[in-house]
Design a protein around this motif. Structure first.
Motif, PDB file in Angstrom:
ATOM      1  N   THR A   1       0.834  -1.202   0.000  1.00 42.37           N
ATOM      2  CA  THR A   1       0.000   0.000   0.000  1.00 42.37           C
ATOM      3  C   THR A   1       0.867   1.250   0.000  1.00 42.37           C
ATOM      4  O   THR A   1       0.622   2.194  -0.758  1.00 42.37           O
ATOM      5  N   ILE A   2       1.891   1.262   0.828  1.00 43.59           N
ATOM      6  CA  ILE A   2       2.809   2.407   0.884  1.00 43.59           C
ATOM      7  C   ILE A   2       3.514   2.588  -0.454  1.00 43.59           C
ATOM      8  O   ILE A   2       3.588   3.694  -0.990  1.00 43.59           O
ATOM      9  N   ALA A   3       4.014   1.494  -1.024  1.00 47.18           N
ATOM     10  CA  ALA A   3       4.719   1.574  -2.303  1.00 47.18           C
ATOM     11  C   ALA A   3       3.782   2.058  -3.413  1.00 47.18           C
ATOM     12  O   ALA A   3       4.167   2.888  -4.246  1.00 47.18           O
ATOM     13  N   THR A   4       2.566   1.570  -3.411  1.00 47.24           N
ATOM     14  CA  THR A   4       1.592   1.983  -4.427  1.00 47.24           C
ATOM     15  C   THR A   4       1.278   3.463  -4.312  1.00 47.24           C
ATOM     16  O   THR A   4       1.192   4.178  -5.318  1.00 47.24           O
ATOM     17  N   GLN A   5       1.115   3.962  -3.093  1.00 43.77           N
ATOM     18  CA  GLN A   5       0.859   5.392  -2.892  1.00 43.77           C
ATOM     19  C   GLN A   5       2.026   6.235  -3.415  1.00 43.77           C
ATOM     20  O   GLN A   5       1.823   7.283  -4.030  1.00 43.77           O
ATOM     21  N   LEU A   6       3.236   5.770  -3.167  1.00 43.55           N
ATOM     22  CA  LEU A   6       4.416   6.483  -3.651  1.00 43.55           C
ATOM     23  C   LEU A   6       4.459   6.458  -5.182  1.00 43.55           C
ATOM     24  O   LEU A   6       4.702   7.496  -5.823  1.00 43.55           O
ATOM     25  N   GLU A   7       4.208   5.295  -5.768  1.00 42.22           N
ATOM     26  CA  GLU A   7       4.183   5.186  -7.233  1.00 42.22           C
ATOM     27  C   GLU A   7       3.146   6.141  -7.835  1.00 42.22           C
ATOM     28  O   GLU A   7       3.426   6.858  -8.794  1.00 42.22           O
ATOM     29  N   GLN A   8       1.962   6.150  -7.265  1.00 40.92           N
ATOM     30  CA  GLN A   8       0.890   7.011  -7.776  1.00 40.92           C
ATOM     31  C   GLN A   8       1.232   8.494  -7.642  1.00 40.92           C
ATOM     32  O   GLN A   8       0.963   9.289  -8.550  1.00 40.92           O
ATOM     33  N   ALA A   9       1.848   8.862  -6.531  1.00 37.41           N
ATOM     34  CA  ALA A   9       2.249  10.260  -6.338  1.00 37.41           C
ATOM     35  C   ALA A   9       3.268  10.678  -7.396  1.00 37.41           C
ATOM     36  O   ALA A   9       3.189  11.784  -7.945  1.00 37.41           O
ATOM     37  N   LEU A  10       4.212   9.806  -7.686  1.00 40.00           N
ATOM     38  CA  LEU A  10       5.205  10.121  -8.713  1.00 40.00           C
ATOM     39  C   LEU A  10       4.561  10.253 -10.087  1.00 40.00           C
ATOM     40  O   LEU A  10       4.880  11.178 -10.846  1.00 40.00           O
ATOM     41  N   LEU A  11       3.654   9.350 -10.407  1.00 41.09           N
ATOM     42  CA  LEU A  11       2.971   9.415 -11.700  1.00 41.09           C
ATOM     43  C   LEU A  11       2.133  10.689 -11.829  1.00 41.09           C
ATOM     44  O   LEU A  11       2.085  11.301 -12.897  1.00 41.09           O
TER      45      LEU A  11
END
Length: 163
Positions: free
Chosen positions: A27-37
């Motif tokens: 969940t944390i990694a996905t949130q970070l990925e989405q923020a970068l995108l």
């Protein structure tokens, strides 16, 4: 970073607490990925690799004050690459485990030390060049001090308010 058919992709490691479960970490990694995108429209895909940090934290002792000549020479070496007066905020650390296990000395009786050194570079210099220069500093320091363990060169623009 990759360019795949005109679209940029980025991959990187994300360290999370070792006792975190996979669902929480993902969940944390996905949130970070989405923020970068969301914040970089040039990115098409971001992929993270989850890492659990090493739990063997080495206790260190700041011994910079014990090696003033060495610290000053290290700054001069860095200044020779980055420009006079740009190396500052130097810290030399001796892991406590080395003190206990081997008396804090490596080959030829020289101390085994970790180094953290802050170096100022032109704020408008391309990061690629700053990285090359930081690596040159690391190599020069390791040539002069082959018993250095970890070497961290913190690059920053002039008057960085964080440091």
């Amino acid at each position: 970073m990759r360019d795949v058919a005109g679209k940029l992709e980025a991959d990187f490691d994300v360290e999370v607490h070792a006792d975190m479960n996979l669902e929480q970490a993902h969940t944390i990694a996905t949130q970070l990925e989405q923020a970068l995108l969301q914040n970089n429209k040039q990115l098409h895909r971001v992929t993270t690799h989850l890492e659990a940090p090493d739990e063997n934290i080495v206790q260190r002792q700041d011994v910079t004050i014990q090696y003033p000549e060495m610290a000053a020479r290290m700054c001069r070496i860095a200044d020779g690459i980055a420009g006079t007066g740009n190396a500052h905020d130097i810290h030399l650390y001796r892991p406590h485990r080395l003190v206990a296990e081997v008396g804090g000395h490596g080959t030829k009786g020289a101390p085994e030390l970790d180094l953290v050194l802050h170096v100022i570079f032109d704020a408008h210099a391309p990061l690629s060049q700053v990285h090359i220069d930081a690596e040159k500093i690391k190599r020069a320091l390791r040539r002069s001090y082959p018993n250095l363990n970890t070497v961290v060169i913190h690059t920053e623009p002039p008057e960085d308010p964080i440091c």
